[in-house]
Each structure stands twice: as structure tokens, then as C-alpha cells.
Write an enzyme that holds these catalytic residues in place. Structure first.
Site, mmCIF file in Angstrom:
data_model
loop_
_atom_site.group_PDB
_atom_site.id
_atom_site.type_symbol
_atom_site.label_atom_id
_atom_site.label_comp_id
_atom_site.label_asym_id
_atom_site.label_seq_id
_atom_site.Cartn_x
_atom_site.Cartn_y
_atom_site.Cartn_z
ATOM 1 C CB SER A 111 32.477 -14.352 13.426
ATOM 2 O OG SER A 111 31.518 -13.349 13.536
ATOM 3 C CG HIS A 112 31.682 -11.904 9.891
ATOM 4 N ND1 HIS A 112 32.165 -11.749 11.164
ATOM 5 C CD2 HIS A 112 32.576 -11.348 9.069
ATOM 6 C CE1 HIS A 112 33.305 -11.099 11.114
ATOM 7 N NE2 HIS A 112 33.589 -10.842 9.852
ATOM 8 C CG ASP A 275 27.448 -13.192 12.731
ATOM 9 O OD1 ASP A 275 26.597 -13.431 13.606
ATOM 10 O OD2 ASP A 275 28.661 -13.062 12.986
ATOM 11 C CG ASP A 277 29.377 -15.912 15.862
ATOM 12 O OD1 ASP A 277 29.094 -15.154 14.913
ATOM 13 O OD2 ASP A 277 30.107 -15.542 16.804
ATOM 14 C CG ASP A 279 28.628 -12.268 17.110
ATOM 15 O OD1 ASP A 279 28.444 -12.419 15.890
ATOM 16 O OD2 ASP A 279 29.760 -12.314 17.649
ATOM 17 N NE ARG A 280 30.223 -9.175 12.335
ATOM 18 C CZ ARG A 280 31.103 -8.704 11.476
ATOM 19 N NH1 ARG A 280 30.755 -8.491 10.226
ATOM 20 N NH2 ARG A 280 32.338 -8.436 11.857
ATOM 21 C CE LYS A 374 29.990 -8.933 16.775
ATOM 22 N NZ LYS A 374 31.316 -8.399 16.683
HETATM 23 C C1 G1P Z 1 35.724 -7.128 12.563
HETATM 24 C C2 G1P Z 1 34.850 -5.918 12.820
HETATM 25 C C3 G1P Z 1 34.750 -5.678 14.300
HETATM 26 C C4 G1P Z 1 34.238 -6.924 15.000
HETATM 27 C C5 G1P Z 1 35.071 -8.132 14.621
HETATM 28 C C6 G1P Z 1 34.478 -9.420 15.166
HETATM 29 O O1 G1P Z 1 37.013 -6.904 13.068
HETATM 30 O O2 G1P Z 1 35.338 -4.777 12.153
HETATM 31 O O3 G1P Z 1 33.910 -4.583 14.523
HETATM 32 O O4 G1P Z 1 34.278 -6.776 16.388
HETATM 33 O O5 G1P Z 1 35.148 -8.246 13.197
HETATM 34 O O6 G1P Z 1 33.166 -9.628 14.717
HETATM 35 P P1 G1P Z 1 38.254 -6.365 12.190
HETATM 36 O O7 G1P Z 1 38.420 -7.348 11.071
HETATM 37 O O8 G1P Z 1 37.844 -5.028 11.656
HETATM 38 O O9 G1P Z 1 39.414 -6.301 13.128
HETATM 39 ZN ZN ZN Z 2 29.802 -13.230 14.677
#
Ligand code: G1P
Ligand code: ZN
Length: 538
Positions: A111-112, A275, A277, A279-280, A374
């Protein structure tokens, strides 16, 4: 030829908030990736089934996708649909799973989180719902990882993924698809593309930062080629294995270049970033930032402006930690409203059972039931559609929103790299204290309720706890939880929300300051972690 390879378990393969996410160096250990994938196959029984696969192009994507294809073929998968060159954004993957009625899919992404040999890698596994698998399934997969003794893989040369079309891998069919085409069609079915085209034709300017990650090619096609934004409106548009050294997390800290552009004197009308991938999302106006919690509230309030939602929406959900801004919108529109634990998978049952259409999280994620993840570009198009139809600016829309619904000043404070046992002790200690906090006064706040958040899923009746919340009498809140996505150590997240009816023009940092002091004190953050302040504030 199918090879049956002997292996031994790794003890750290439990999935977190969004799949399995680890350091690239951990995932590239011998058999690490293979063990995890075989464990999934052992649980889902893939014989005769069809899956979608792709990734965000980060370091190890190329190697992992070859292993995944060869293991799928050896485990009896009937068909794989794979994005060209191994690329698929998370939302595009969810769309393809749903559109083709496949049995699920794999997105190779952290992801990010940063990528590269010293960055992170990850695997998200989705079911036929198009959303990430439930805790029940991920627990079963973890059990398999702890007992694994062998995995199956086809012993063949690497497969070419650069040409669209169908090929045979043993008995399995492999279809390489255009990762962008279906996604664009879906967006055209939701949003008013001709109104947005007119907006750009009339000189509207935007800057989209793809952060050298997967959404670059999607953004070029949609914003520049189709909608007519000026060439160069999309920056950092070529996906790179290490994201060009960027931390592909669209927030005020990591998307600093975009923020600088948007806060400069010749800022474009609109700014956004996605981000790794896709989704953000982060949304900006000229010298103006829209907080993700406000974003969800504003999109929900304006649903009727969007062709895809003009006949009404079912309801809206947010993660508990997300601000209460959207709750006030739901009340005004008399639509269903739900609060769930952190992680997109909790929204899936609510969407499938038509309880909600929109959902979102404070962590720069928003989406709707068009898919089960998302969707970054969706959020950007939603804003462009609103701006095109109303003729207003991002700032105007947001300020009018606050005037109508009051303002939830909101910030998240992350305390990173805490030893896991210290973080767990901190949460346990706080939990034991909760009953004694009810009705106590702290400066200008009175605690109405201090509790562990428990979510009872109305669809499958499962019950999940996630974090601790301290609700103040004036509607303000403090939320504590441990991250489920950190790839090493623990991250304590403290979410602060100050509800304000009159003072609408202050800075969030000033407005949550008193809550921060209360949070530091009652959770004994400095005493237990040695940290005087948060590492990251978003
Ligand atoms: C974090 C974000 C959450 C999101 C997840 C995946 O998770 O806070 O909202 O769904 O990344 O992108 P966390 O590290 O808080 O468990
Ligand atoms: Zn992501």
C-alpha cells in the site's frame, strides 16, 4: 512438471489490517512468499477456480508474480486474470474480481509503505466479494502457515506478461489484460465526464501526484487524455520499483512537493495524490487542505450531484477512529450510519447487504459500493464532478460544509517504533483504567464515556474489539489504537477530535492541543515509551 518442495514454517505470517505486510528482505527469504501463498491455497481449495492477480509494481513484484502464477498452476487453478506487466491498482483489481465473477484475487502491495530492497512488500488476498478476506479466513491461513511442510510449484521458465491475450500455463489459462480499460469504463458510468471535460476546457487547472506508483498510467488516461487536463497535470506518473525514493502515502508529510505546489501563489485550482496501490486519496484546493474525515462527510452530503448516485444512497460507514463529521451528515439526510473497526474489510458486509453505499477512514481512504476497496481516483473524480456542477472552489465547498454541520477539528498522532511489549502494556494499562475515567473532568473537558470499542457486525453477528475511545460531553473524542500494518515494532495511534460550533477558522493543531495533553497523561505515553511527542502527525 509440478515440483513438490519441502519447507518449514515462518512464525510471523499473521495478516494485519490489510493483508500480510513485511520488509522486502523478510519476504524475499527462501520460501517465505511460497509458504504464505501455499497456505492460502490450502484454505481456499483453488481447484477449478479463477483469480485476478496484479500488484503496484514495487520491488519484488516481478519475482513474486512469477512465483504466484507457477504455484497457482500447480495447485489446480483454472484461470488467472493478470494485469499487463503485473500491474493492477487495488481498486482496479476489486473491479475485475466483481465484473468477471471470479473467485477472488491477489494484490501484491504494501500500500502506502515505501518500496525497494529496504522498503516493504505485501500481499492482500481478496475473496469473491471483491474485498479482503475476513478474519475467520485469515486466521485459518495463519494456522496453515504454522504447519506447512511443502508447497507446489510448476517448474517452467518465467512467463511473459507484456502482451495482452490468452496463454496456457500447464492446464491453466492465463489472460493478460489491460489494467486500465475496465476501470475507466466504471468511472465513466458513475461520474459526469462531460461536465468535468467542460470544466477543464474552461481553463480549470489541477495537479495530481501519482507518487511514482501504480495510479500514474490511470491518471494520465483519465485526467489528461480523456478529460482534457493540460499535459503535465499528472506528476510522478511513471511507476517505479522504489517509487523513486518517495514514501507513497498521500498526506501532508509525505506528499510535500504537491503540498508546496498547492500552497504556492500560482497554485492550480485543485490538487490530489494517491498512494502506492491507488486506494488512498488526498484532496487539496488552492492553499487549502481537506481532511479525510471531512472529505467523507462532504462527498456523502453531495451524493445527489453525481449521476451514479442521484437515485439515492443506502447509508454511510466510517471507521471508529474517523471523525464524527459524517455522522452529522447521515443524520441530516436520514440515511443509515455505521461505525466499524479499522480496515476496509469491515465495510464489505455492509455494502453487500445494501446497508451502505459510501464509506471511509481518517487514513485518507474513501470509497463506495462500486467496488469493495477504497478508491483514490474515484474520490478525485467525485470532487471534480462536484466542482464542475457547482462552480465553487474546494475551499468554498468545505467552509460551507462547516457552517452547516459544525467543524470536527481532527488530527492523528503516531508514535512509531515502540517495542511491541511496551505498546501492549500501555494499552492494557489504559484499558484497566477506563471505568475510573467516566465522568471525570480534565481541563475544559468532561469524559462522558471511556470504553473499549466493540463492533457487532449486523450481518454475520461477529464481534470485534478495536481500540479505546474516550468520548467527551461536548462531542469531542480521543481514540487510542495500535496499528495493524506496521512491518516492524508497534505504532501507537492517538486520534484527536475537537468538535467546534462557532470557531471555524482555527488551525487543527491549536484546537486539539488540550486533548493531546489529556491523551498523553491518561495513557502515560511519555513514561512508558520515552517519547515526548509523536513521530508523525497527519
Ligand atoms: C492503516 C490505516 C487504516 C487502513 C490501513 C490499510 O491501518 O489506519 O485506516 O485501512 O492502514 O490502508 P493501521 O496501521 O492503523 O492498522
Ligand atoms: Zn493503499
Amino acid at each position: 512438471m509440478i515440483d513438490i518442495v519441502k519447507t518449514t514454517p515462518y512464525d510471523d505470517q499473521k495478516m494485519g489490517t490489510a493483508g500480510l505486510r513485511r520488509k522486502s528482505q523478510v519476504v524475499s527469504q527462501p520460501n517465505y512468499f511460497e509458504n504464505f501463498v501455499q497456505s492460502i491455497f490450502n484454505v481456499i481449495n483453488p481447484t477449478g477456480k479463477t483469480y485476478v492477480i496484479g500488484g503496484d509494481g514495487r520491488f519484488y513484484n516481478e519475482i513474486a508474480i512469477q512465483k504466484l502464477i507457477k504455484m497457482a498452476a500447480a495447485n489446480g487453478v483454472k484461470k488467472l486474470i493478470v494485469g499487463q506487466n503485473g500491474y493492477l491498482s487495488t481498486p482496479a483489481s476489486s473491479n475485475i474480481i466483481l465484473k468477471n465473477h471470479t473467485d477472488g484475487g491477489f494484490v501484491l502491495t504494501a500500500s502506502h509503505n515505501p518500496g525497494g530492497p529496504n522498503g516493504d512488500f505485501g500481499i492482500k488476498f481478496a475473496t469473491e466479494t471483491g474485498g479482503q478476506c475476513s478474519n475467520t479466513i485469515s486466521n485459518k491461513i495463519f494456522e496453515q502457515t504454522q504447519n506447512i511442510t511443502e508447497y507446489k510449484i510448476l517448474r517452467i521458465d518465467d512467463i511473459k506478461l507484456d502482451t495482452l491475450g490468452i496463454q496456457k500455463i500447464g492446464d491453466m489459462t492465463l489472460e493478460v489484460i489491460d489494467p486500465i480499460k475496465d476501470y475507466v469504463l466504471m468511472m465513466q458510468n458513475i461520474f459526469d465526464f462531460s461536465a468535468i471535460k467542460k470544466l477543464f476546457a474552461n481553463g480549470f487547472t489541477m495537479c495530481f501526484d501519482a507518487m511514482n506508483a501504480v495510479t500514474g498510467p490511470y491518471a494520465i488516461e483519465i485526467f489528461e487524455n480523456i478529460l482534457g487536463a493540460t499535459r503535465g497535470s499528472v506528476r510522478n506518473s511513471t511507476p517505479k520499483p522504489d517509487f523513486g525514493g518517495l514514501h507513497p502515502d498521500p498526506n501532508l508529510v509525505y506528499a510535500k512537493d504537491l503540498v508546496d505546489i498547492m500552497f504556492s501563489d500560482n497554485a492550480p485550482d485543485f490538487g490530489a495524490a494517491n498512494d502506492g496501490d491507488g486506494d488512498r486519496n488526498m484532496i487539496l484546493g488552492k492553499k487549502f487542505f481537506v481532511s479525510p474525515s471531512d472529505n467523507l462527510a462532504i462527498l456523502t452530503d453531495n451524493y445527489a450531484l453525481i449521476p451514479g448516485y442521484k437515485n439515492g444512497i443506502y447509508g454511510v460507514a466510517k471507521s471508529m477512529a474517523t471523525s464524527t463529521a459524517v455522522a452529522r451528515v447521515a443524520e441530516a439526510h436520514k440515511i443509515g450510519y455505521y461505525e466499524v473497526p479499522t480496515g476496509w474489510k469491515y465495510f464489505v458486509n455492509l455494502m453487500d447487504s445494501k446497508r451502505i453505499t459510501f464509506c471511509g477512514e481518517e487514513s485518507f481512504g474513501a470509497g463506495s459500493s462500486h467496488i469493495r476497496e477504497k478508491d483514490g481516483i474515484w474520490a478525485v473524480l467525485f470532487w471534480l464532478n462536484i466542482l464542475a456542477v457547482t462552480g465553487k472552489s474546494v475551499e468554498q465547498i468545505t467552509r460551507e460544509h462547516w457552517q452547516k454541520y459544525n467543524r470536527s477539528y481532527y488530527l492523528r498522532f503516531d508514535f512509531d517504533g515502540i517495542p511491541t511489549d511496551i505498546a501492549n502494556d500501555l494499552m492494557q494499562n489504559l484499558e484497566q483504567k477506563l471505568p475510573s475515567l467516566n465522568n471525570t473532568i480534565h481541563g475544559s473537558f468532561k469524559i462522558r464515556l471511556a470504553e473499549v470499542f466493540t463492533y457487532n457486525d449486523p450481518v454475520d453477528n461477529s464481534s470485534t474489539t478495536n481500540g479505546i475511545r474516550i468520548l467527551m460531553e461536548d462531542g469531542s473524542r480521543i481514540v487510542f489504537r495500535l496499528s495493524g500494518t506496521s512491518s516492524s515494532g508497534a505504532t501507537l495511534r492517538v486520534y484527536l477530535e475537537k468538535l467546534e460550533k462557532n470557531n471555524l477558522n482555527a488551525t487543527p493543531r491549536d484546537m486539539v492541543d488540550e486533548l493531546l495533553k489529556i491523551a498523553m497523561e491518561i495513557a502515560e505515553i511519555e513514561k512508558r515509551t520515552g517519547k515526548k511527542q509523536a513521530d508523525i502527525i497527519t
